[in-house]
Design a protein around this motif. Sequence first.
Motif, PDB file in Angstrom:
ATOM      1  N   ALA A  62      -9.236   9.309  -2.476  1.00  0.00           N
ATOM      2  CA  ALA A  62      -8.324   8.628  -3.407  1.00  0.00           C
ATOM      3  C   ALA A  62      -8.052   9.490  -4.637  1.00  0.00           C
ATOM      4  CB  ALA A  62      -8.901   7.273  -3.820  1.00  0.00           C
ATOM      5  N   LEU A  63      -8.952  10.428  -4.934  1.00  0.00           N
ATOM      6  CA  LEU A  63      -8.691  11.439  -5.971  1.00  0.00           C
ATOM      7  C   LEU A  63      -7.944  12.634  -5.392  1.00  0.00           C
ATOM      8  CD1 LEU A  63     -12.215  11.333  -7.631  1.00  0.00           C
ATOM      9  CD2 LEU A  63     -10.072  10.784  -8.806  1.00  0.00           C
ATOM     10  N   ALA A  85     -14.756   3.780   2.079  1.00  0.00           N
ATOM     11  CA  ALA A  85     -13.374   3.303   1.957  1.00  0.00           C
ATOM     12  C   ALA A  85     -12.907   3.574   0.535  1.00  0.00           C
ATOM     13  CB  ALA A  85     -13.288   1.802   2.262  1.00  0.00           C
ATOM     14  N   GLY A  86     -11.597   3.683   0.355  1.00  0.00           N
ATOM     15  CA  GLY A  86     -11.063   3.938  -0.986  1.00  0.00           C
ATOM     16  C   GLY A  86      -9.639   3.445  -1.102  1.00  0.00           C
ATOM     17  N   MET A  87      -9.116   3.484  -2.319  1.00  0.00           N
ATOM     18  CA  MET A  87      -7.750   3.010  -2.574  1.00  0.00           C
ATOM     19  C   MET A  87      -7.126   3.812  -3.713  1.00  0.00           C
ATOM     20  SD  MET A  87      -5.599   0.529  -1.603  1.00  0.00           S
ATOM     21  CE  MET A  87      -6.362  -1.018  -1.125  1.00  0.00           C
ATOM     22  N   PHE A  91      -9.821   4.450  -6.557  1.00  0.00           N
ATOM     23  CA  PHE A  91     -10.944   3.509  -6.415  1.00  0.00           C
ATOM     24  C   PHE A  91     -11.794   3.898  -5.215  1.00  0.00           C
ATOM     25  CE2 PHE A  91      -7.916   1.012  -8.806  1.00  0.00           C
ATOM     26  CZ  PHE A  91      -8.721   0.304  -9.694  1.00  0.00           C
ATOM     27  N   SER A  92     -13.084   3.609  -5.320  1.00  0.00           N
ATOM     28  CA  SER A  92     -14.014   3.778  -4.201  1.00  0.00           C
ATOM     29  C   SER A  92     -14.579   2.424  -3.824  1.00  0.00           C
ATOM     30  CB  SER A  92     -15.167   4.693  -4.619  1.00  0.00           C
ATOM     31  OG  SER A  92     -16.218   4.617  -3.659  1.00  0.00           O
ATOM     32  N   GLN A 109     -15.897   3.427 -10.347  1.00  0.00           N
ATOM     33  CA  GLN A 109     -17.033   2.585 -10.764  1.00  0.00           C
ATOM     34  C   GLN A 109     -16.580   1.354 -11.532  1.00  0.00           C
ATOM     35  OE1 GLN A 109     -19.884   5.027 -12.860  1.00  0.00           O
ATOM     36  NE2 GLN A 109     -20.032   6.519 -11.200  1.00  0.00           N
ATOM     37  N   SER A 110     -15.275   1.127 -11.621  1.00  0.00           N
ATOM     38  CA  SER A 110     -14.825   0.150 -12.622  1.00  0.00           C
ATOM     39  C   SER A 110     -13.791  -0.831 -12.128  1.00  0.00           C
ATOM     40  CB  SER A 110     -14.299   0.898 -13.848  1.00  0.00           C
ATOM     41  OG  SER A 110     -15.389   1.516 -14.498  1.00  0.00           O
ATOM     42  N   VAL A 111     -13.866  -1.226 -10.876  1.00  0.00           N
ATOM     43  CA  VAL A 111     -12.919  -2.236 -10.417  1.00  0.00           C
ATOM     44  C   VAL A 111     -13.165  -3.529 -11.198  1.00  0.00           C
ATOM     45  CG1 VAL A 111     -14.401  -2.959  -8.454  1.00  0.00           C
ATOM     46  CG2 VAL A 111     -11.946  -3.379  -8.388  1.00  0.00           C
TER      47      VAL A 111
END
Length: 376
Positions: free
Chosen positions: A67-68, A202-204, A188-189, A164-166
């Motif tokens: 995602a990065l 998984a990621g977004m 996001f992870s 780390q911050s959803v």
Amino acid sequence: MTDPPGVPLLDLTEQYHTLAPELDAAVARVVRSQRFVLGPEVDAFEAEFASYVGAPHAVGVASGTDALLLPLLALDPSPGDEVIVPAFTFFATAGAVWNAGFKPVFCDVDPRTFNVTVDTLEAVRTPRTRAAIPVHLFGQMAPMDEILAWAERAGITVIEDAAQSVGARMQTAAGPVMAGAAAPVSAFSFFPTKNLGAFGDAGMVTALDGEIAERVGKLRVHGGRQMYHHEMVGTNSRLDALQAAVLRVKLGHLDGWSEARRANAARYDEALGEVAEVLLPTVAPGHHHVYNQYTIRCRRRDELRAALAEQGIGSGVYYPVPLHLQECFSSLGGRRGRLPAAEQLCGEVLSLPIFPELGGDRLDRVAEAIQGFFGA
Ligand SMILES: *Cc1c(COP(=O)(O)O)cnc(C)c1O
């Protein structure tokens, strides 16, 4: 008399047991459909996640690292182009920059919030700086309003590392904004230890900008929307339907878990406030912290950690070595003393159990063990 049971740093089984029927049904639904890669579960989770974060676009990918990586690849780097990343973060932030073909340039952090600031970013900006990646470390956003204004003046792209911050938020001049909806593009992870954790990797990517989302959407399927027609060279980095189905169930519980983490943090703040040798985590004004980690600082960190371990209490050191001093980046010329706050933090930080199901009794046992260590 037997010793009281230990306290793990994190226990994922407790969360699973509370949701087992829902999660098992979601997994069974995907298995029965035999649609494992992208497809309707992923489409639905992307829409639900975008709406949760308040970003118009979301693209599911295989991990937080990707995602990065994919938004960085979408910037189409030329050799020598630089991306600023904090020296105090998980390795993936810098690894993705390197793997995309950029030169990572490390900056220092504010030792109280653990996050980058405009001053630490500006200190390492050069004419080759293309982008900066503020990391919302441990569950608290970096000061995005100031960072975005700085980046706009400097003509720099900002990518949020929101792994780390959803669910974290902050007040800005334009109103409240959530992690993932402040910068044009965010990562996001859903690694199992994150606040919203899948059953694997998984990621977004979320994006305010449709063009970036479009490019990331192509890059995750080898660079072409249409099969066997490739406009660019991408990779295989898709979100599994099984993970999407699990995450759809868990997303509905995320705010409750965040509240439980915040209540745990408040209880630690109260219990440890009197221990003079311990610095508690700082919440910046106007910030809603979601405590992926509750990270204290103290000079005798390693001794304290050993004393906790002796009582069966888990703790973690995130992170022991700043990124500018990692062996793999030695060619970049990082030297001890260059980024003093990051270097000092690596010797002092200790993360305590904070997971939502921890409960007051176990938390109090951790706090009492710390008080006992310092003779308080
Ligand atoms: C976890 C994490 C990542 C990487 O996510 P993965 O899903 O493990 O690839 C990136 N940045 C930060 C700050 C993280 O904590």
